[in-house]
Write a protein that holds these residues in place. Sequence first.
Motif, PDB file in Angstrom:
ATOM      1  N   GLY A  12      -2.751   1.226  -2.628  1.00 20.84           N
ATOM      2  CA  GLY A  12      -3.327   2.095  -3.381  1.00 20.84           C
ATOM      3  C   GLY A  12      -2.614   3.481  -3.843  1.00 20.84           C
ATOM      4  N   ARG A  13      -3.426   4.194  -4.392  1.00 22.17           N
ATOM      5  CA  ARG A  13      -3.651   6.199  -3.985  1.00 22.17           C
ATOM      6  C   ARG A  13      -3.577   6.129  -2.887  1.00 22.17           C
ATOM      7  N   ALA A  14      -4.972   6.125  -2.522  1.00 21.32           N
ATOM      8  CA  ALA A  14      -5.027   6.786  -1.356  1.00 21.32           C
ATOM      9  C   ALA A  14      -3.915   5.854   0.175  1.00 21.32           C
ATOM     10  N   ASP A  36      -2.212  -6.093   0.894  1.00 21.43           N
ATOM     11  CA  ASP A  36      -2.637  -5.646  -0.882  1.00 21.43           C
ATOM     12  C   ASP A  36      -3.249  -6.919  -1.741  1.00 21.43           C
ATOM     13  N   ALA A  37      -3.810  -7.072  -1.920  1.00 27.85           N
ATOM     14  CA  ALA A  37      -4.116  -8.400  -2.768  1.00 27.85           C
ATOM     15  C   ALA A  37      -3.384  -8.210  -4.655  1.00 27.85           C
ATOM     16  N   ASN A  38      -2.514  -6.954  -4.680  1.00 27.87           N
ATOM     17  CA  ASN A  38      -2.087  -7.138  -5.739  1.00 27.87           C
ATOM     18  C   ASN A  38      -0.932  -7.222  -5.315  1.00 27.87           C
ATOM     19  N   VAL A  73      -7.901   1.406   3.333  1.00 32.11           N
ATOM     20  CA  VAL A  73      -7.829   1.968   2.380  1.00 32.11           C
ATOM     21  C   VAL A  73      -8.554   1.001   0.526  1.00 32.11           C
ATOM     22  N   PRO A  75     -10.682  -1.619  -1.946  1.00 33.32           N
ATOM     23  CA  PRO A  75     -11.415  -0.970  -2.456  1.00 33.32           C
ATOM     24  C   PRO A  75     -13.587  -0.952  -1.659  1.00 33.32           C
ATOM     25  N   THR A  76     -13.624  -0.038  -2.080  1.00 32.89           N
ATOM     26  CA  THR A  76     -14.665   0.539  -1.795  1.00 32.89           C
ATOM     27  C   THR A  76     -15.893  -0.744  -1.106  1.00 32.89           C
ATOM     28  N   PHE A  78     -14.966  -3.832  -0.802  1.00 37.18           N
ATOM     29  CA  PHE A  78     -14.270  -4.953   0.359  1.00 37.18           C
ATOM     30  C   PHE A  78     -14.596  -3.799   1.738  1.00 37.18           C
ATOM     31  N   HIS A  79     -14.780  -2.929   1.719  1.00 39.13           N
ATOM     32  CA  HIS A  79     -14.962  -2.698   3.489  1.00 39.13           C
ATOM     33  C   HIS A  79     -15.504  -3.020   4.185  1.00 39.13           C
ATOM     34  N   GLU A  96     -11.674   3.757   5.043  1.00 38.82           N
ATOM     35  CA  GLU A  96     -11.780   4.866   4.742  1.00 38.82           C
ATOM     36  C   GLU A  96     -12.959   5.384   4.125  1.00 38.82           C
ATOM     37  N   LYS A  97     -13.346   6.424   3.199  1.00 36.60           N
ATOM     38  CA  LYS A  97     -15.096   7.009   2.903  1.00 36.60           C
ATOM     39  C   LYS A  97     -14.376   6.468   1.498  1.00 36.60           C
ATOM     40  N   GLY A 123     -13.074   7.986   7.257  1.00 37.22           N
ATOM     41  CA  GLY A 123     -12.098   8.441   6.612  1.00 37.22           C
ATOM     42  C   GLY A 123     -12.213   9.867   6.052  1.00 37.22           C
ATOM     43  N   HIS A 180     -17.796  13.723   0.671  1.00 35.18           N
ATOM     44  CA  HIS A 180     -17.551  14.755   1.662  1.00 35.18           C
ATOM     45  C   HIS A 180     -17.341  16.028   2.013  1.00 35.18           C
ATOM     46  N   TYR A 291      -5.471  14.898   6.669  1.00 35.29           N
ATOM     47  CA  TYR A 291      -4.735  13.003   6.169  1.00 35.29           C
ATOM     48  C   TYR A 291      -3.461  12.555   7.971  1.00 35.29           C
TER      49      TYR A 291
END
Length: 338
Positions: A12-14, A36-38, A73, A75-76, A78-79, A96-97, A123, A180, A291
């Motif tokens: 995704g975005r990040a 990616d699941a999508n 990266v 969604p949180t 699933f981390h 990622e954070k 991250g 952050h 990054y």
Amino acid sequence: MKTINCCLIGTGRAGMIHARNYNGRIRGAKLLAMCDANPEALTAASEEVNAEYLYSDYKDAIKNEQIDAVIIVAPTKFHKEIAIAAANAHKHVFCEKPLAKNEEEAQEIIDACAKNNVKLQVGFMRRFDASFQEAKSIVDSGAIGEVTLIKSLTHGPSEPKKWMFDIRNSSGPIGEVNSHDFDSLRWMAGSEIKSIYAIGNNFRSPEVKEEYPDYYDTVAMVIEFEDGKLGMIDGAQYVQYGYDARMEILGTKGSILVGDQGKCSVTVANSDQQISKPAMPSWRYLFHDAYIREDQAFIDSITNDETPLVTGHDGLMAIKAVRCGLKSLLENRVVKVE
Ligand SMILES: NC(=O)c1ccc[n+]([C@@H]2O[C@H](COP(=O)([O-])OP(=O)(O)OC[C@H]3O[C@@H](n4cnc5c(N)ncnc54)[C@H](O)[C@@H]3O)[C@@H](O)[C@H]2O)c1
């Protein structure tokens, strides 16, 4: 030197920031796989960057024995499951954070990585930004004497998504933008946060006040560190003027300012005798190089068998600070960080 084969999980975005980095910018690493699941996101990613293997399920990805490390990266929520499964499959983990939804989950990830003797990096890319690193080395040199007070702010431009109005899910700006700042403060202070007092209010989305009375878009926090240093953080969402992340460190013999509001060092003067400069549009732009350096540092920590600069413990402490900050805001009292 062995090339570290990486699998990006979440495009995704990040995720695409890391995809572009691992697609040729990181010494000693290769973007071997993406997951990616999508399917649409995965296809779009594979059209932009090269990866030999594509997966829709991370469980299949981590069976690939050629993969040395995963970059999580997704969604949180699933981390935890992804990080633990990857660690148990002996893959190094960049996550990622925020590291996880809560401290218990974060600790499980830390334990799984330790048990399997794999690296875990979280991250917080500000630690790899050249200006923040310069400030840290000036602090460590003693040039401004003893650090007394650290102030940090993050303001995000975007209109909140509907789910963010429920702060029990999103934590509001304390979780969305200030995690952050908590990490940067701990890093600069070299001490743990002892207590937090937070106040906040909703100034920009009055239409949701009835449905979401706890929602706040602006927060001010006062912080005490275990060694007596002081801290202040402010956070805001939907500021519209741009992305803003700055820090000020006050010492007994001087002070340091990190960052400004400009996109670049361009100032425009016009015939009305007004001076303007373009504002910073996004965290993607401001921290573009950070990054890259963050991803390089992760690979170097694997290659050189060193502890990553941002550890699972740092990820855990940021989650704890967010929880205590939100508790303080909701209960309107100073909260001790146990
Ligand atoms: N360091 C930073 O400043 C920063 C900035 C933005 C986001 N983030 C973090 O990055 C993570 C992702 O955020 P985003 O904004 O890129 O989200 P996003 O929604 O843009 O992307 C997430 C991607 O993960 C995919 N996905 C969902 N479930 C999955 C699964 N089980 N397995 C594999 N892929 C799955 C989605 O299809 C989507 O493509 C979050 O934890 C977020 O907090 C960090």
